[in-house]
Design an enzyme around this catalytic site. Sequence first.
Site, PDB file in Angstrom:
ATOM      1  N   ASP A  16     -41.348 -24.697  25.068  1.00 53.70           N
ATOM      2  CA  ASP A  16     -40.835 -25.977  25.545  1.00 53.70           C
ATOM      3  C   ASP A  16     -39.861 -25.683  26.682  1.00 53.70           C
ATOM      4  OD1 ASP A  16     -40.116 -28.790  25.503  1.00 53.70           O
ATOM      5  OD2 ASP A  16     -38.271 -28.166  24.503  1.00 53.70           O
ATOM      6  N   ASP A  18     -36.911 -28.248  28.477  1.00 50.23           N
ATOM      7  CA  ASP A  18     -35.544 -28.757  28.337  1.00 50.23           C
ATOM      8  C   ASP A  18     -35.005 -28.519  26.938  1.00 50.23           C
ATOM      9  OD1 ASP A  18     -34.956 -30.677  30.902  1.00 50.23           O
ATOM     10  OD2 ASP A  18     -37.076 -30.686  30.375  1.00 50.23           O
ATOM     11  N   ASP A 192     -37.109 -27.192  20.776  1.00 57.73           N
ATOM     12  CA  ASP A 192     -35.789 -27.608  20.300  1.00 57.73           C
ATOM     13  C   ASP A 192     -35.741 -28.996  19.685  1.00 57.73           C
ATOM     14  OD1 ASP A 192     -36.127 -28.899  22.949  1.00 57.73           O
ATOM     15  OD2 ASP A 192     -34.060 -29.544  22.606  1.00 57.73           O
TER      16      ASP A 192
END
Length: 248
Positions: A16, A18, A192
């Site tokens: 991922d 950001d 996240d």
Amino acid sequence: MTLAEILAPTCALFLDFDGTVVDIAPQPEAVRVPAPLLDTLAMLRDYLGGAVAVISGRPIEQIDALLEPLKLPLAGVHGAERRGAGGEVTLLSTHPLELVEQAAVALAREHPGLLIETKRGSLALHYRQAPALEALCVATMQAAVEQSPGLTLLRGKMVVEAKPGGASKGRAIEAFMKEPPFAGRVPLFIGDDVTDEVGFSTVQRLGGLGIKVGDGHTVAWRRLRDPAQLRDELRAALAARTISGAST
């Protein structure tokens, strides 16, 4: 267990963006890519025979701009668009966003702290600058999505997004795993957000490993503190492989 112990030449690495490899910024356009990260990603790509892909909610063109001159396999808009290792791009069917856009724009006019992000086939409403409006944002977007066939609602960190119902990070990873150079490898996905949970479930179902960056409930088997720790562990894993290779 560290990434130096996990990362092997037989892995396929999915990342991922950001909140995972880069720190989250107040607005999407304010994100900063640490200069050493580009070198790290290029070295990982070489070490893993090209089997490194970014799986993001951002569009492909945004990730390309942020990682320039590096050009990796990518899944953007939560899998609604995907570019394979050979450069071919696959686009999922999109659905009308008019009702969602009207609802989001009306709400943002009443509350200047809200930010609307329009993507191909998707619309995100960010409330990071107005966290007290979370319930209102979710309810407004949910009502609009329920009147918009083909769309589904996705919640993330301080954002709620309408996207094509057939798109998910898990499905994007599965598609990559059917293609070279990813096919036949052990998948590792690092993310996240709650939007990454389907990716964790997918790689672990395929015999791989999910790693969660930051706090919050997760199905991932391992956790890292923050993006800085991930960047450190990736560099350490590469250094360990370099030293190991030099000693053989």
